[in-house]
Design an enzyme around this catalytic site. Sequence first.
Site, PDB file in Angstrom:
ATOM      1  N   GLU A  52       1.243  -1.211   0.105  1.00 50.26           N
ATOM      2  CA  GLU A  52       0.244   0.015  -0.142  1.00 50.26           C
ATOM      3  C   GLU A  52       0.758   1.479   0.066  1.00 50.26           C
ATOM      4  OE1 GLU A  52      -0.500  -3.188   1.834  1.00 50.26           O
ATOM      5  OE2 GLU A  52      -2.954  -2.955   2.241  1.00 50.26           O
ATOM      6  N   ASP A 197      -9.717   8.108 -22.756  1.00 54.18           N
ATOM      7  CA  ASP A 197     -10.331   7.215 -22.341  1.00 54.18           C
ATOM      8  C   ASP A 197      -9.311   5.917 -24.332  1.00 54.18           C
ATOM      9  OD1 ASP A 197     -10.095   3.910 -21.896  1.00 54.18           O
ATOM     10  OD2 ASP A 197     -12.129   4.058 -21.061  1.00 54.18           O
TER      11      ASP A 197
END
Length: 417
Positions: A52, A197
Amino acid sequence: MTLISQDSTAAQILFSEAKRQQEGLELIPSENYVSPAVLEALAGPFINKYAEGYPGRRYYGGQAYTDAIEALAQERACELFRCEYANVQPLSGANANLAAYSAVLRPGDTVLGMDLSCGGHLTHGHPVTLSAQIYHFVRYGIADVTTGEIDYDALERLAQEHRPRLIIAGYSSYTRPLDYARFVAIAQQVGALTLADVSHLGGLIAGGALPNPLDAGFALLTTTTHKSLRGPRGAMILTRDAALAKQVNKAVFPGLQGGPHMHSIAALAVALGEALQPEFSDYAHQVLANAKAMERAFHTAGVSLVNGGTDNHMLLIDVTQHGIGLTGGQAEQALEGIGLTVNKNITPYDPRGPLDPSGIRLGTPAMTTRGMGEAAAARIAEMITLALRSPADTALQASLRAEVMALCARFPLPTGH
Ligand code: DSN
């Protein structure tokens, strides 16, 4: 212990899938075959590691090599797409888009995105998605179904009427080029940000075969990594803007995701290294040449393509027409019978539903990875036409199945499975 000796049930399923992939041909435009090196990295030691955070700022110990591999993936992504900031942690395209939205939007903000039936993506505002519950999407479409051209004047009017915070360009079943500069100009008029995108086009942009929307002034670019880019499953968010990069990083982690999939990021670093080689540029150009060869063969056979043709790696056919008379679902099944995997797809303003639409969608990235060129591409288009026009002719279907198997044997998968 090997998989086969530990768990023959699972091993048999994996073996069958490998055989299916080797003996048939994937023509779904979002699919590809990774290299042995990418596969090796994917099955490597990073599968065991939590990480993380971002390189240099992690919440767990033992990060010397996770930092090194993630930084390598970031550097290579930035080099390929000529940008300064790359977030390589999104788990896939839908997550990348949601993270990009949450980086720059507040709930209730307005977004302009392309209609799904015209080639946009579910995550560009389809009512069934979470994004559509959080943000207010207004969708644009194409003006002319024979050319597929977007009506930029109508897009401009929509932008002026709705004053979106974000305008999305990009698609998953659109075959014509986008005028990126026009999108940017419209966005500037209304003070909107721009997001391209390019999930389908990532590899073609990286290989220099198609333009990079960042060069036209787009603020954000999202792309998946497993389609034309030929990497592991995953996605990236890229930008040249330092402030946006910070917002994106926060939005991905901790905003939306937990521990990044470090084995995928390792495999991505390898795939991006491959995409930096000159051979990858040849590959990207061949993907387009193969699509053009298929387009010509279809036109010769009297099968015209949705939008009148293709300028990328994708081809859409309305299979209710052209002497075929099937639904998309029936066509998908008929082609699966001869070893060609395609997907049923809606066509612009399709009167049929998405579960059994009017069209099928084809693409050339996977066949090109196997080494097939224009002659093979043209023959595949001929075989598709024959199979779809005579789905009940079992002798013909058997001979086409044998021909597909022979073709696939001549062009094995890069991983040799
Ligand atoms: N599933 C991808 C595609 O096939 O285009 C996009 O979600």
